[in-house]
Design a protein around this motif. Structure first.
Motif, PDB file in Angstrom:
ATOM      1  N   GLU A   1       0.752  -1.280  -0.076  1.00  0.00           N
ATOM      2  CA  GLU A   1       0.082  -0.045   0.026  1.00  0.00           C
ATOM      3  C   GLU A   1       1.002   1.391   0.087  1.00  0.00           C
ATOM      4  O   GLU A   1       1.875   1.270   0.716  1.00  0.00           O
ATOM      5  CB  GLU A   1      -0.918  -0.063   1.183  1.00  0.00           C
ATOM      6  N   PRO A   2       0.542   2.466  -0.618  1.00  0.00           N
ATOM      7  CA  PRO A   2       1.249   3.451  -0.822  1.00  0.00           C
ATOM      8  C   PRO A   2       1.826   4.121   0.550  1.00  0.00           C
ATOM      9  O   PRO A   2       2.905   4.769   0.672  1.00  0.00           O
ATOM     10  CB  PRO A   2       0.216   4.278  -1.646  1.00  0.00           C
ATOM     11  N   HIS A   3       0.972   4.116   1.579  1.00  0.00           N
ATOM     12  CA  HIS A   3       1.211   4.768   2.874  1.00  0.00           C
ATOM     13  C   HIS A   3       2.174   4.276   3.749  1.00  0.00           C
ATOM     14  O   HIS A   3       2.880   4.925   4.227  1.00  0.00           O
ATOM     15  CB  HIS A   3      -0.168   4.704   3.492  1.00  0.00           C
ATOM     16  N   ASP A   4       2.557   2.785   3.164  1.00  0.00           N
ATOM     17  CA  ASP A   4       3.436   2.329   4.237  1.00  0.00           C
ATOM     18  C   ASP A   4       4.827   2.224   3.628  1.00  0.00           C
ATOM     19  O   ASP A   4       5.936   1.883   4.139  1.00  0.00           O
ATOM     20  CB  ASP A   4       3.012   1.143   5.009  1.00  0.00           C
ATOM     21  N   GLN A   5       4.842   1.894   2.285  1.00  0.00           N
ATOM     22  CA  GLN A   5       6.027   2.043   1.239  1.00  0.00           C
ATOM     23  C   GLN A   5       6.934   0.643   1.511  1.00  0.00           C
ATOM     24  O   GLN A   5       8.042   0.676   0.969  1.00  0.00           O
ATOM     25  CB  GLN A   5       6.823   3.172   1.327  1.00  0.00           C
ATOM     26  N   GLU A   6       6.433  -0.302   2.239  1.00  0.00           N
ATOM     27  CA  GLU A   6       7.165  -1.420   2.446  1.00  0.00           C
ATOM     28  C   GLU A   6       7.144  -2.261   1.430  1.00  0.00           C
ATOM     29  O   GLU A   6       6.219  -2.754   0.819  1.00  0.00           O
ATOM     30  CB  GLU A   6       6.574  -2.188   3.802  1.00  0.00           C
ATOM     31  N   LYS A   7       8.340  -2.793   1.023  1.00  0.00           N
ATOM     32  CA  LYS A   7       8.535  -3.792  -0.147  1.00  0.00           C
ATOM     33  C   LYS A   7       8.140  -5.242   0.254  1.00  0.00           C
ATOM     34  O   LYS A   7       8.656  -5.573   1.226  1.00  0.00           O
ATOM     35  CB  LYS A   7       9.906  -3.550  -0.673  1.00  0.00           C
ATOM     36  N   ILE A   8       7.424  -5.767  -0.619  1.00  0.00           N
ATOM     37  CA  ILE A   8       6.995  -7.096  -0.344  1.00  0.00           C
ATOM     38  C   ILE A   8       7.711  -8.254  -1.451  1.00  0.00           C
ATOM     39  O   ILE A   8       7.497  -7.743  -2.549  1.00  0.00           O
ATOM     40  CB  ILE A   8       5.653  -7.358  -0.257  1.00  0.00           C
ATOM     41  N   ARG A   9       8.191  -9.287  -1.035  1.00  0.00           N
ATOM     42  CA  ARG A   9       8.698 -10.237  -1.843  1.00  0.00           C
ATOM     43  C   ARG A   9       7.626 -11.182  -2.202  1.00  0.00           C
ATOM     44  O   ARG A   9       6.976 -11.440  -1.317  1.00  0.00           O
ATOM     45  CB  ARG A   9      10.073 -10.747  -1.491  1.00  0.00           C
ATOM     46  N   LYS A  10       7.589 -11.641  -3.363  1.00  0.00           N
ATOM     47  CA  LYS A  10       6.478 -12.683  -3.690  1.00  0.00           C
ATOM     48  C   LYS A  10       6.795 -13.650  -4.394  1.00  0.00           C
ATOM     49  O   LYS A  10       8.046 -13.727  -5.104  1.00  0.00           O
ATOM     50  CB  LYS A  10       5.344 -11.864  -4.507  1.00  0.00           C
ATOM     51  N   ARG A  11       6.369 -14.855  -4.235  1.00  0.00           N
ATOM     52  CA  ARG A  11       6.446 -16.193  -4.974  1.00  0.00           C
ATOM     53  C   ARG A  11       5.428 -16.110  -5.985  1.00  0.00           C
ATOM     54  O   ARG A  11       4.764 -17.053  -6.274  1.00  0.00           O
ATOM     55  CB  ARG A  11       6.123 -17.262  -3.991  1.00  0.00           C
ATOM     56  N   ASP A  12       5.677 -15.177  -7.196  1.00  0.00           N
ATOM     57  CA  ASP A  12       4.740 -15.175  -8.256  1.00  0.00           C
ATOM     58  C   ASP A  12       5.476 -15.651  -9.475  1.00  0.00           C
ATOM     59  O   ASP A  12       6.279 -14.514 -10.117  1.00  0.00           O
ATOM     60  CB  ASP A  12       4.194 -13.487  -8.415  1.00  0.00           C
ATOM     61  N   TYR A  13       5.504 -16.708  -9.909  1.00  0.00           N
ATOM     62  CA  TYR A  13       6.307 -17.057 -11.150  1.00  0.00           C
ATOM     63  C   TYR A  13       5.348 -17.244 -12.438  1.00  0.00           C
ATOM     64  O   TYR A  13       5.875 -17.275 -13.295  1.00  0.00           O
ATOM     65  CB  TYR A  13       6.803 -18.595 -10.891  1.00  0.00           C
ATOM     66  N   ILE A  14       4.070 -16.364 -12.143  1.00  0.00           N
ATOM     67  CA  ILE A  14       3.338 -16.457 -13.464  1.00  0.00           C
ATOM     68  C   ILE A  14       3.017 -14.961 -14.028  1.00  0.00           C
ATOM     69  O   ILE A  14       2.481 -14.659 -14.677  1.00  0.00           O
ATOM     70  CB  ILE A  14       2.141 -17.211 -13.399  1.00  0.00           C
ATOM     71  N   ASP A  15       3.694 -13.977 -13.311  1.00  0.00           N
ATOM     72  CA  ASP A  15       3.546 -12.575 -13.387  1.00  0.00           C
ATOM     73  C   ASP A  15       1.945 -12.166 -13.274  1.00  0.00           C
ATOM     74  O   ASP A  15       1.442 -12.044 -14.368  1.00  0.00           O
ATOM     75  CB  ASP A  15       4.091 -12.090 -14.612  1.00  0.00           C
ATOM     76  N   LEU A  16       1.298 -12.334 -12.006  1.00  0.00           N
ATOM     77  CA  LEU A  16      -0.126 -12.132 -11.988  1.00  0.00           C
ATOM     78  C   LEU A  16      -0.626 -11.015 -12.822  1.00  0.00           C
ATOM     79  O   LEU A  16      -1.709 -10.896 -13.234  1.00  0.00           O
ATOM     80  CB  LEU A  16      -0.365 -12.377 -10.547  1.00  0.00           C
ATOM     81  N   PRO A  17      -0.024  -9.718 -12.540  1.00  0.00           N
ATOM     82  CA  PRO A  17      -0.476  -8.720 -13.279  1.00  0.00           C
ATOM     83  C   PRO A  17      -0.751  -8.726 -14.829  1.00  0.00           C
ATOM     84  O   PRO A  17      -1.628  -8.352 -15.397  1.00  0.00           O
ATOM     85  CB  PRO A  17       0.299  -7.479 -12.993  1.00  0.00           C
ATOM     86  N   SER A  18      -0.101  -9.741 -15.491  1.00  0.00           N
ATOM     87  CA  SER A  18      -0.036  -9.983 -16.837  1.00  0.00           C
ATOM     88  C   SER A  18      -1.136 -10.888 -17.214  1.00  0.00           C
ATOM     89  O   SER A  18      -1.485 -11.104 -18.297  1.00  0.00           O
ATOM     90  CB  SER A  18       1.121 -10.479 -17.386  1.00  0.00           C
ATOM     91  N   HIS A  19      -2.224 -11.298 -16.257  1.00  0.00           N
ATOM     92  CA  HIS A  19      -3.003 -12.277 -16.448  1.00  0.00           C
ATOM     93  C   HIS A  19      -4.446 -11.506 -15.799  1.00  0.00           C
ATOM     94  O   HIS A  19      -4.662 -11.765 -14.613  1.00  0.00           O
ATOM     95  CB  HIS A  19      -3.014 -13.598 -15.785  1.00  0.00           C
ATOM     96  N   PRO A  20      -4.952 -10.599 -16.608  1.00  0.00           N
ATOM     97  CA  PRO A  20      -6.006  -9.646 -15.977  1.00  0.00           C
ATOM     98  C   PRO A  20      -7.486 -10.724 -15.509  1.00  0.00           C
ATOM     99  O   PRO A  20      -7.927 -10.387 -14.589  1.00  0.00           O
ATOM    100  CB  PRO A  20      -6.618  -8.790 -17.312  1.00  0.00           C
ATOM    101  N   TYR A  21      -7.479 -11.868 -16.432  1.00  0.00           N
ATOM    102  CA  TYR A  21      -8.719 -12.690 -15.792  1.00  0.00           C
ATOM    103  C   TYR A  21      -8.455 -13.402 -14.534  1.00  0.00           C
ATOM    104  O   TYR A  21      -9.430 -13.374 -13.815  1.00  0.00           O
ATOM    105  CB  TYR A  21      -9.031 -13.860 -16.966  1.00  0.00           C
ATOM    106  N   ILE A  22      -7.243 -13.799 -14.318  1.00  0.00           N
ATOM    107  CA  ILE A  22      -6.858 -14.287 -13.025  1.00  0.00           C
ATOM    108  C   ILE A  22      -7.163 -13.024 -11.889  1.00  0.00           C
ATOM    109  O   ILE A  22      -7.849 -13.308 -10.778  1.00  0.00           O
ATOM    110  CB  ILE A  22      -5.217 -14.912 -12.704  1.00  0.00           C
ATOM    111  N   MET A  23      -6.613 -11.968 -12.081  1.00  0.00           N
ATOM    112  CA  MET A  23      -6.888 -10.761 -11.065  1.00  0.00           C
ATOM    113  C   MET A  23      -8.433 -10.472 -10.971  1.00  0.00           C
ATOM    114  O   MET A  23      -8.806 -10.295  -9.704  1.00  0.00           O
ATOM    115  CB  MET A  23      -6.158  -9.339 -11.664  1.00  0.00           C
ATOM    116  N   LYS A  24      -9.050 -10.732 -11.902  1.00  0.00           N
ATOM    117  CA  LYS A  24     -10.498 -10.437 -11.774  1.00  0.00           C
ATOM    118  C   LYS A  24     -11.132 -11.571 -10.842  1.00  0.00           C
ATOM    119  O   LYS A  24     -12.055 -11.187 -10.113  1.00  0.00           O
ATOM    120  CB  LYS A  24     -11.180 -10.495 -13.271  1.00  0.00           C
ATOM    121  N   ILE A  25     -10.744 -12.790 -11.252  1.00  0.00           N
ATOM    122  CA  ILE A  25     -11.419 -13.933 -10.353  1.00  0.00           C
ATOM    123  C   ILE A  25     -11.065 -13.622  -8.704  1.00  0.00           C
ATOM    124  O   ILE A  25     -11.934 -13.787  -7.794  1.00  0.00           O
ATOM    125  CB  ILE A  25     -10.536 -15.268 -10.627  1.00  0.00           C
ATOM    126  N   LEU A  26      -9.843 -13.399  -8.491  1.00  0.00           N
ATOM    127  CA  LEU A  26      -9.290 -13.011  -7.114  1.00  0.00           C
ATOM    128  C   LEU A  26      -9.834 -11.908  -6.589  1.00  0.00           C
ATOM    129  O   LEU A  26     -10.427 -11.953  -5.535  1.00  0.00           O
ATOM    130  CB  LEU A  26      -7.775 -12.619  -7.155  1.00  0.00           C
TER     131      LEU A  26
END
Length: 190
Positions: free
Chosen positions: A32-57
């Motif tokens: 979130e922009p207010h805390d600016q903490e970086k988060i590491r993730k286990r995203d090996y499919i690049d979720l933002p490039s799959h809008p249909y998955i983002m929509k499901i979630l």
């Protein structure tokens, strides 16, 4: 440092110079922009490039993705299918990457335990007493286990032989045996 992804449905912000990942296999993303903490993730499919998955979630209300990758899912008949596996802080998702469709959503509260062999193979079974179980194979088995434990303190049972419900009326047993050059895996009907 936490290894999770927050889903943000606001407009994407341009990347900042300090948003560069430590390595290509685990990109960093801002929280979130207010805390600016970086988060590491286990995203090996690049979720933002799959809008249909983002929509499901977003439709399901899941905000934090702990793991996302391609896996091999075993059907009740023994066929292997390539699927996306997503683990959020509330559920497990199985998505067909070819048809962009949600195949299964399993609430984490419904998962009883995870079974896996004691050997260096890629198999694990997600045991769901109220439904049929989920048998998958992934080279990132340890990361999947970590995501499950982080999300829902599940019991993990290492054993070289265990049973799982391949379908509502079909119980199978899986056996693992160390052989010269690797691990031999047998899946048998009970």
């Amino acid at each position: 440092m936490s290894r999770r992804t927050e889903i943000d449905d606001s407009k994407p912000q341009p990347p900042q110079n300090d948003d560069v990942a430590d390595d290509d296999s685990s990109p960093a993303q801002q929280d979130e922009p207010h805390d600016q903490e970086k988060i590491r993730k286990r995203d090996y499919i690049d979720l933002p490039s799959h809008p249909y998955i983002m929509k499901i979630l977003n439709k399901q209300g899941d905000q934090i993705v702990l793991f996302a990758d391609k896996v091999l899912k075993f059907t009740g008949s023994g066929k292997m299918k390539c699927r996306f596996l997503l683990i959020t802080d509330f559920a497990v998702y199985i998505v067909d990457p070819d048809t962009d469709s949600l195949k299964r959503r399993i609430a984490l509260a419904a998962v009883e335990k995870i079974c896996l062999s004691e050997l260096t193979d890629n198999f694990l079974a997600v045991i769901i007493p109220t439904e049929y179980d989920l048998l998958i194979a992934s080279s990132r088995k340890n990361e999947i286990i970590s995501a499950f434990v982080e999300a829902y303190e599940l019991e993990v049972i290492p054993s070289n032989r265990f049973q799982y419900n391949a379908a509502s009326d079909l119980v199978k047993e899986i056996e693992f045996e160390e052989v010269e050059g690797g691990v031999k895996t047998r899946i048998l009907r009970k």
